[in-house]
Design a protein around this motif. Structure first.
Motif, PDB file in Angstrom:
ATOM      1  N   MET A 558       0.760  -1.179   0.085  1.00 21.01           N
ATOM      2  CA  MET A 558      -0.011   0.093  -0.045  1.00 21.01           C
ATOM      3  C   MET A 558       0.908   1.411   0.051  1.00 21.01           C
ATOM      4  SD  MET A 558      -1.191   0.179   3.985  1.00 21.01           S
ATOM      5  CE  MET A 558      -0.126   0.256   5.282  1.00 21.01           C
ATOM      6  N   ILE A 559       0.280   2.326  -0.488  1.00 19.82           N
ATOM      7  CA  ILE A 559       0.977   3.589  -0.643  1.00 19.82           C
ATOM      8  C   ILE A 559       0.430   4.454   0.595  1.00 19.82           C
ATOM      9  CG2 ILE A 559       1.437   5.862  -1.905  1.00 19.82           C
ATOM     10  CD1 ILE A 559       1.528   3.902  -4.222  1.00 19.82           C
ATOM     11  N   ASN A 560       1.113   5.069   1.553  1.00 23.36           N
ATOM     12  CA  ASN A 560       0.602   5.927   2.509  1.00 23.36           C
ATOM     13  C   ASN A 560       0.944   7.612   2.023  1.00 23.36           C
ATOM     14  OD1 ASN A 560       0.053   6.563   5.562  1.00 23.36           O
ATOM     15  ND2 ASN A 560       1.654   7.962   5.037  1.00 23.36           N
ATOM     16  N   LEU A 561      -0.303   8.422   1.711  1.00 21.11           N
ATOM     17  CA  LEU A 561      -0.147   9.758   1.486  1.00 21.11           C
ATOM     18  C   LEU A 561      -0.756  10.299   2.713  1.00 21.11           C
ATOM     19  CD1 LEU A 561       0.544  11.931  -0.621  1.00 21.11           C
ATOM     20  CD2 LEU A 561      -1.646  11.697  -1.635  1.00 21.11           C
ATOM     21  N   SER A 562      -0.083  11.358   3.289  1.00 16.25           N
ATOM     22  CA  SER A 562      -0.281  12.095   4.597  1.00 16.25           C
ATOM     23  C   SER A 562      -0.152  13.574   4.188  1.00 16.25           C
ATOM     24  CB  SER A 562       0.250  11.461   5.628  1.00 16.25           C
ATOM     25  OG  SER A 562       0.137  10.351   6.019  1.00 16.25           O
ATOM     26  N   ILE A 563      -1.382  14.311   4.547  1.00 16.11           N
ATOM     27  CA  ILE A 563      -1.297  15.746   4.208  1.00 16.11           C
ATOM     28  C   ILE A 563      -1.528  16.525   5.516  1.00 16.11           C
ATOM     29  CG2 ILE A 563      -2.105  17.644   2.931  1.00 16.11           C
ATOM     30  CD1 ILE A 563      -2.624  15.623   0.433  1.00 16.11           C
ATOM     31  N   ASP A 564      -0.588  17.710   5.872  1.00 14.28           N
ATOM     32  CA  ASP A 564      -1.119  18.428   7.016  1.00 14.28           C
ATOM     33  C   ASP A 564      -2.228  19.284   6.804  1.00 14.28           C
ATOM     34  OD1 ASP A 564      -1.052  20.035   9.101  1.00 14.28           O
ATOM     35  OD2 ASP A 564       1.014  20.257   9.193  1.00 14.28           O
ATOM     36  N   ILE A 565      -3.429  19.127   7.426  1.00 12.28           N
ATOM     37  CA  ILE A 565      -4.725  19.642   7.172  1.00 12.28           C
ATOM     38  C   ILE A 565      -4.989  20.582   8.584  1.00 12.28           C
ATOM     39  CG2 ILE A 565      -5.631  18.237   5.469  1.00 12.28           C
ATOM     40  CD1 ILE A 565      -7.254  17.354   7.835  1.00 12.28           C
ATOM     41  N   THR A 566      -3.711  21.152   9.332  1.00  9.27           N
ATOM     42  CA  THR A 566      -4.084  21.555  10.470  1.00  9.27           C
ATOM     43  C   THR A 566      -4.577  23.169  10.259  1.00  9.27           C
ATOM     44  OG1 THR A 566      -2.239  20.607  11.498  1.00  9.27           O
ATOM     45  CG2 THR A 566      -2.856  22.439  12.459  1.00  9.27           C
ATOM     46  N   ALA A 567      -3.887  23.850   9.242  1.00  6.35           N
ATOM     47  CA  ALA A 567      -4.564  24.970   8.860  1.00  6.35           C
ATOM     48  C   ALA A 567      -5.864  25.285   8.472  1.00  6.35           C
ATOM     49  CB  ALA A 567      -3.768  25.835   7.677  1.00  6.35           C
ATOM     50  N   GLU A 568      -6.504  24.107   7.617  1.00  6.69           N
ATOM     51  CA  GLU A 568      -7.822  24.042   7.425  1.00  6.69           C
ATOM     52  C   GLU A 568      -8.739  23.968   8.545  1.00  6.69           C
ATOM     53  OE1 GLU A 568      -5.471  22.838   5.941  1.00  6.69           O
ATOM     54  OE2 GLU A 568      -5.294  22.824   3.731  1.00  6.69           O
ATOM     55  N   ARG A 569      -8.434  22.908   9.446  1.00  7.34           N
ATOM     56  CA  ARG A 569      -9.024  22.805  10.483  1.00  7.34           C
ATOM     57  C   ARG A 569      -9.398  24.125  11.484  1.00  7.34           C
ATOM     58  NH1 ARG A 569     -10.983  19.709   7.975  1.00  7.34           N
ATOM     59  NH2 ARG A 569     -11.002  17.516   8.234  1.00  7.34           N
ATOM     60  N   GLU A 570      -8.182  24.823  11.842  1.00 11.18           N
ATOM     61  CA  GLU A 570      -8.172  26.206  12.485  1.00 11.18           C
ATOM     62  C   GLU A 570      -9.146  26.922  11.650  1.00 11.18           C
ATOM     63  OE1 GLU A 570      -4.021  27.266  12.915  1.00 11.18           O
ATOM     64  OE2 GLU A 570      -3.497  25.601  14.667  1.00 11.18           O
ATOM     65  N   ALA A 571      -8.946  27.216  10.307  1.00  7.35           N
ATOM     66  CA  ALA A 571      -9.947  27.980   9.705  1.00  7.35           C
ATOM     67  C   ALA A 571     -11.380  27.632   9.824  1.00  7.35           C
ATOM     68  CB  ALA A 571      -9.782  27.917   8.326  1.00  7.35           C
ATOM     69  N   GLU A 572     -11.830  26.298   9.789  1.00  6.87           N
ATOM     70  CA  GLU A 572     -13.074  25.728  10.255  1.00  6.87           C
ATOM     71  C   GLU A 572     -13.529  26.304  11.517  1.00  6.87           C
ATOM     72  OE1 GLU A 572     -13.180  21.910   9.450  1.00  6.87           O
ATOM     73  OE2 GLU A 572     -12.791  21.968   7.336  1.00  6.87           O
ATOM     74  N   GLU A 573     -12.605  26.262  12.571  1.00  3.19           N
ATOM     75  CA  GLU A 573     -12.995  26.697  14.069  1.00  3.19           C
ATOM     76  C   GLU A 573     -13.341  27.978  14.128  1.00  3.19           C
ATOM     77  OE1 GLU A 573      -9.900  25.140  16.617  1.00  3.19           O
ATOM     78  OE2 GLU A 573     -10.281  22.980  16.134  1.00  3.19           O
TER      79      GLU A 573
END
Length: 945
Positions: A558-573
Motif C-alpha cells: 500500500m501507498i501512504n499519503l499524508s497531508i497536513d490539514i491543521t490550517a484548514e481545521r483551524e480556519a473551520e474553527e
C-alpha cells in the motif's frame, strides 16, 4: 499376481494420507472450534450484561444530576420566598406607619399577616427576633415561644444555633430536624434563613428532605421500569436472561414472576450450600463467573442443571445486575458442530479408500507393462512396442513412448548435424547478447537517474509519502515522512510499520491498514505531534495491485499519503466561532431594541417629573438616582452589544499614559494588599485608535481575572509598547502588517488550562463558579478588540499567564469621517410623530410639545405615508426605524423627501447597529434619549431638497 508391490504401496500410501489428513483436521480444528463457539456464546452473554450495565449507569448519572437540580431549584425557590416575604413586610409596614399606626403595632399586624402565608403543601414562613423568640409561626404551639425551650430527642436545642449563625453570617442554608404542621415527629428539614438588622428580625423558610428524596425516588423507579422493558428484548442463548437485585436482597427485575419483587436471601446455592445472594455479590465486578446448579422451567424443583452467572455492581443505585445462562446451552452449538465434522470426516475416509483401490489397480497394471517394455529397450531392443491401447493419459503416454523409441534411432543420426549447426548459432547469439548487455547497462543508468529525480520530487513535496509491502514492512519513504518520526530514511526502510510509528498509533490506524491491504482505498484524519506541535493530518492508504499484464492481481502493498490539514481545521474553527458570535449578536440586538424602548419611557417620564415645578422637593432626591440607574442600564446594553461586536464604538486617538493613570487609581481599591499592580510604558508611546471607555473596561476585566488566578501574593504587570508588524505574526489570527500598540497583562497565577485556552473567547464559558462569573468577560474583551480592528492572544509563561492586545495606531488608519456641523433651525411648527409603542409615542409627544411643536401621531409607517398627502405644513417628521407593516422608518423618510422636500427627518432606533448604507443619509437618534438629545438631533437633521 493381481496386486504388485507398487499397487500395495500406492494403495497404502493414499489411504494413509487421507486418514492422516482427516485425523489431523479433527485434532487441530474440532477442539478449537468447540472452544471458539463456546467462547462466542459466553461473550454474547457478557456483552449483553455490559450493555445493560452501561444503560443503568447512565440512568444513575442522570438521577444524580436530577437530585442536584432539585436541590438547586429549592435553594432558589426559598431565596425568592424570603425576598418576597421581606418585600411584603417592608411595604406593609411603611403603609401602616404612614397611615398613622404606631410602629410596634404596625409591626405586629404585618407579622400576623405573614403568619398566614403558606406555599407548597405544608411549607410556611417563620420569624424570630434576636432574643431567639418565634414572633410569627403558623403553628399556635410555637407562636411566641422561645426557641431555647424547643429540644430534639437527645435534649438539645434545635433553633438557637441556626438563628445565631444567620445573625452572624447574614444569611445561609441550614439543616435541622423539625416536625410538620399538626405532627410531632421530627424529620430532616432544609431551610434558608436571613437576618435583617434594620428590623432585628430573622426570617426563615424551608422544605423537608423527605419531599426532595421522594422526587428522586420516583426518578429511580422510572429508570428501573425502563430497564425492565429493555430486558424483554434481550435474549442470551436459548433460555438465558438478565436480572437485578439490591443489597437488601430484594429481586427488583426478574423474568420469572414467582421471583420478581420478592426477598430471595433465603435461596441457597446447591453447589456451595451458601446463600446464593452472597455468592453473587462476592463475584461482582471480579470478572469471574459464579458456577451453580438450578432447575429448569421444564423441570421445576430439580436443582441439577449447571448454570453460570456474571455480576456487575452499580454503586449509585446499589444494584447488582446479573446474567444467567445454562452451561449446556452454551456448549450445545459447539458439540453439534463437532459431531457433524466427525461424521463428515469418517464418510470422507471410507469413500476415499474405495476410490483409491479402484484408481490404484487401474493405474498400476499398465504401468507395470510399460516398465517391462522400457527394460527391454534399455537392453538394446529398439523395435519393441508397448501394445497398450487406451484413451486416457496412460494410453497417450504409451503411444508417446512408442513414437519416442521410433524417433530415437533417427535422432541419433541427426544429432551430429544438429550439434554443428547449434554451435554456429550460439556464436551468433553470444555477439547479440553482448550488445544487449550494453543496452541493459545504459537503461539501468537512465532508470537510476529517473529514480533520483522522482526521489528528489517526493522529498520536496509537502506531504508524508511511504510504500509498505503486504507484510507491513517499509520499502520506501520520502524525507517528509522520515522527519515526521524524527528518523532518517535508512532507519525506517525494512522495518515493520509498528516499530516506526509506535504501538499506540498503530493500534488506532490498524483497521485502515488492514482494509488497504485487502484492496480498499480509505482516508482518515489523525492527530500527531510533529516537531513539538500538534498537527492534524489527512492520511490516505492506497492498495498497490500490479496491472494484469505483470502477472498478478493481488495486493502487494500500500501507498501512504499524508497531508497536513491543521490550517484548514483551524480556519473551520474560526468560522464556527464567527458564526456563534453573529448569532449571539443578533440576539443581543433584539434585546437591546426592546430594553432601550423601556429605558426611553422611564427616562422621559422621570425627566418630566424632574422638570415639573409641582414636583415635591422630597421626591427630587429619588428621581436623580433613578435617572442615573437608567443611564447605567443603557451602558449595560452597550457593553452587551460590544461583546457581540454590534455596538458602534466611539473611537478616538487614545492618550494611553493618561488613561493608564486613571486606570491605576481605579484598580487600587480592587486589589488585595499583597498583590501589586506594576505599570511599564514606552517613553514615546503612540496613540491607539479605539474607544477609550471600552479599552479601560477590557483592562479592568483582564486585571480582575489575573487577581482571581493568583492565590498567593505577587505582581500583576501591565506593559504597553509600540510594535511594528511586517508579516508572519499570529495572534488569534494572522496579523496584518502595520503599526500597532501592544498592551500585555501578565500575572503570577496558576496559568490557563488547555481547555481554557481553546474556549476562552466562547460566550458564557467560565472556569469559575457560576455564581461568581457570567462567562462573558473574555468574550466582551474579544468583541471590543475585533471591532477595533485589533488582535488578541493569550498563553502561559514560566510563572503564570499573560494576555496581549494589539491595537492599531491612530496615525496608521485612514481619515475618519467627521460629524457634520449642526445647522440652525427654527423651533415650532407641525410635527408628525410615528412609533408603534404607545408609551414611547406619548413621551416623545410631550418632549416635542415642550419644544414648541404641534404634534400629529401615527402608529405605523404605512399610516404616516397616507397622512403626508392629506396634512399640509408638516415641517418635522420624527419616526422609529423598525415598525410593523410594509414600510419601515427609512422608507418613510424617502417618501418625505419626495413629497415634502423642506421637511426635516429624525429617526429613532433601539438597535445600535446601522441599517445598511441608508442610515448614513439621515440623523438617527439612539434610544434612550433626553429632550436635549432630541433638540440636537433636530438641529443636525438635513433638509432634503
Amino acid at each position: 499376481m493381481l496386486y504388485s508391490r507398487l499397487t500395495h504401496r500406492f494403495l497404502l500410501g493414499i489411504v494413509a494420507i487421507v486418514a492422516a489428513i482427516v485425523i489431523a483436521f479433527y485434532i487441530y480444528s474440532v477442539p478449537f472450534i468447540k472452544s471458539t463457539v463456546f467462547g462466542i456464546e459466553r461473550n454474547a452473554s457478557h456483552i449483553a450484561l455490559n450493555n445493560v450495565f452501561e444503560l443503568a449507569n447512565k440512568m444513575q448519572a442522570g438521577t444524580a444530576e436530577y437530585q442536584a437540580q432539585v436541590l438547586a431549584s429549592n435553594r432558589e425557590r426559598l431565596r425568592a420566598i424570603i425576598d418576597t416575604a421581606t418585600f411584603f413586610f417592608q411595604e406593609q409596614l411603611s403603609l401602616l406607619i404612614e397611615s398613622g399606626v404606631e410602629p410596634a403595632l404596625a409591626k405586629e399586624q404585618v407579622l400576623q399577616q405573614i403568619k398566614k402565608l403558606k406555599y407548597g403543601e405544608d411549607d410556611y414562613l417563620w420569624v424570630a427576633n434576636t432574643d431567639y423568640q418565634l414572633i410569627s409561626h403558623p403553628d399556635p404551639a410555637f407562636q411566641g415561644k422561645n426557641t431555647r425551650d424547643m429540644l430534639d430527642e437527645q435534649g438539645n436545642a434545635i433553633m438557637p444555633s441556626v438563628i445565631e449563625a444567620a445573625i452572624k453570617e447574614g444569611e445561609g442554608f441550614y439543616k435541622y430536624r423539625w416536625s410538620r404542621l399538626n405532627d410531632d415527629e421530627l424529620i430532616e428539614k432544609f431551610s434558608y434563613v436571613k437576618y435583617f438588622p434594620e428590623w432585628s428580625l430573622v426570617f426563615g423558610s424551608g422544605v423537608y428532605i423527605d419531599d426532595i428524596e421522594a422526587e428522586v425516588k420516583n426518578r429511580r423507579e422510572a429508570a428501573l421500569e425502563e430497564l425492565r422493558q429493555a430486558f424483554d428484548e434481550i435474549k442470551i442463548a436459548e433460555t438465558g436472561y438478565l436480572f437485578i437485585f439490591n443489597e437488601k436482597g430484594k429481586m427488583l427485575v426478574h423474568p420469572n414472576n414467582n421471583i420478581d419483587g420478592v426477598d430471595f436471601r433465603a435461596l441457597k446455592n446447591p453447589v456451595t450450600n451458601r446463600d446464593i445472594m452472597r455468592d453473587l455479590i462476592n463475584v461482582a465486578d471480579t470478572g469471574k463467573e459464579l458456577y451453580y446448579k438450578w432447575d429448569r422451567p421444564s423441570d421445576p424443583g430439580n436443582y441439577r442443571y449447571e448454570k453460570v452467572s456474571l455480576v456487575r455492581f452499580l454503586p449509585g443505585f446499589n444494584w447488582y445486575i446479573c446474567s444467567s445462562v445454562y452451561l449446556d446451552e452454551l456448549q450445545a452449538s459447539s458439540k453439534l458442530l463437532a459431531d457433524r465434522i466427525l461424521t463428515i470426516a469418517l464418510i470422507a475416509l471410507i469413500v476415499a479408500s474405495l476410490l483409491a483401490i479402484v484408481f490404484v489397480y487401474h493405474i498400476t497394471r499398465p504401468l507395470r507393462h510399460l516398465s517391462e517394455t522400457a527394460h527391454r529397450i534399455s537392453n538394446g531392443e529398439l523395435n519393441v512396442t508397448t501394445d497398450i491401447h487406451r484413451k486416457d493419459e496412460i494410453g497417450v503416454l504409451a503411444r508417446a513412448f512408442d513414437r519416442m523409441v521410433d524417433q530415437l534411432s533417427q535422432n541419433i543420426k541427426e544429432l551430429d548435424n544438429q550439434v554443428n549447426k547449434r554451435t554456429s548459432q550460439l556464436s551468433k547469439r553470444n555477439r547479440q547478447l553482448s550488445i544487449a548487455m550494453q543496452q541493459v547497462q545504459d537503461t539501468t543508468h537512465n532508470l537510476q537517474l529517473m529514480e533520483e529525480r522522482q526521489r528528489l520530487i517526493l522529498d520536496t513535496l509537502p506531504a508524508q509519502i511511504a510504500y509498505i509491502d503486504e507484510h507491513q514492512r517499509y520499502v520506501f519513504v520520502n524525507q517528509g515522512y522520515a522527519d515526521a518520526f524524527n528518523l532518517s530514511k535508512d532507519e525506517i526502510i525494512d522495518r515493520f510499520l509498528w516499530d516506526v510509528i509506535g504501538q499506540d498509533m498503530y493500534q488506532e490506524i490498524r483497521p485502515h491498514v488492514l482494509s488497504a491491504l485487502n484492496g480498499a482505498t480509505n482516508s482518515f484524519e489523525y492527530t500527531m505531534q510533529l516537531q513539538g506541535y500538534t498537527r492534524i493530518t489527512k492520511r490516505t492508504l492506497i492498495p498497490f495491485c500490479p496491472a494484469p499484464q505483470f502477472g498478478s492481481a493481488t495486493v502487494h502493498g500500500m501507498i501512504n499519503l499524508s497531508i497536513d490539514i491543521t490550517a484548514e481545521r483551524e480556519a473551520e474553527e474560526r468560522l464556527q466561532i464567527a458564526q456563534r458570535m453573529n448569532t449571539v449578536g443578533q440576539l443581543a440586538g433584539g434585546l437591546a431594541h426592546d430594553f432601550n424602548n423601556l429605558l426611553t419611557i422611564l427616562q422621559g417620564n422621570l425627566q418630566s417629573i424632574e422638570h415639573n415645578p409641582n414636583t415635591p422637593p422630597s421626591l427630587m432626591s429619588n428621581i436623580q438616582p433613578a435617572i442615573r440607574a437608567i443611564k447605567r442600564g443603557a451602558n449595560i446594553t452597550s457593553r452587551l452589544l460590544s461583546f457581540a461586536r454590534r455596538q458602534p464604538l466611539r473611537a478616538t486617538a487614545v492618550n494611553l499614559p493618561l488613561l493608564m493613570d486613571d486606570f491605576v487609581s481605579l484598580m487600587k481599591g480592587s486589589l488585595p494588599n499583597d498583590i501589586n499592580l506594576v505599570l511599564s510604558l514606552d517613553a514615546s508611546l503612540a496613540n491607539p485608535w479605539c474607544d477609550s471607555g471600552q479599552l479601560e473596561d477590557a483592562m479592568v476585566n483582564l486585571v480582575l481575572n489575573a487577581r482571581d488566578a493568583m492565590k498567593d501574593k505577587g505582581a500583576i504587570t501591565v506593559v504597553a509598547k509600540n510594535r511594528t508588524v511586517t508579516d508572519g505574526l499570529y495572534f488569534d489570527e494572522e496579523v496584518r502588517p502595520g503599526q500597532y500598540v501592544e498592551i500585555t497583562i501578565k500575572d503570577e497565577g496558576t496559568g490557563f488550562s488547555d481547555l481554557a485556552i481553546s474556549r476562552a473567547f466562547d460566550p458564557f464559558f467560565t472556569t469559575q463558579q457560576t455564581t461568581n462569573s457570567s462567562g462573558l468577560g473574555l468574550s466582551m474583551v474579544y468583541g471590543f478588540v475585533k471591532q477595533s480592528n485589533g488582535y488578541i492572544a493569550l498563553a502561559n509563561h514560566i510563572d503564570g499567564a499573560f494576555v496581549s492586545l494589539l491595537l492599531p495606531v491612530a496615525s496608521a488608519l485612514p481619515n475618519k469621517n467627521m460629524p457634520s456641523q449642526t445647522s440652525a433651525c427654527d423651533q415650532g411648527g407641525l410635527a408628525l410623530l410615528v412609533d408603534d409603542e404607545d408609551d414611547v409615542r406619548s413621551l416623545v409627544r410631550e418632549q416635542l410639545i415642550r419644544l414648541g411643536y404641534s404634534v400629529v401621531e401615527s402608529s405605523t409607517a404605512d399610516e404616516a405615508i397616507n397622512l403626508l398627502g392629506s396634512i399640509p405644513n408638516i415641517g418635522l417628521v420624527v419616526s422609529d426605524v423598525v415598525m410593523p407593516g410594509q414600510h419601515d422608518g427609512y422608507q418613510l423618510a424617502k417618501h418625505v423627501a419626495q413629497q415634502i422636500p423642506n421637511c426635516r427627518v429624525v429617526l429613532m432606533s433601539g438597535f445600535p447597529q446601522r441599517h445598511g448604507n441608508e442610515a448614513l443619509e439621515y440623523c438617527v437618534l439612539q434610544k434612550p434619549f433626553t429632550q436635549n438629545d432630541l433638540l440636537v438631533a433636530i438641529q443636525q437633521a438635513v433638509k432634503h431638497r
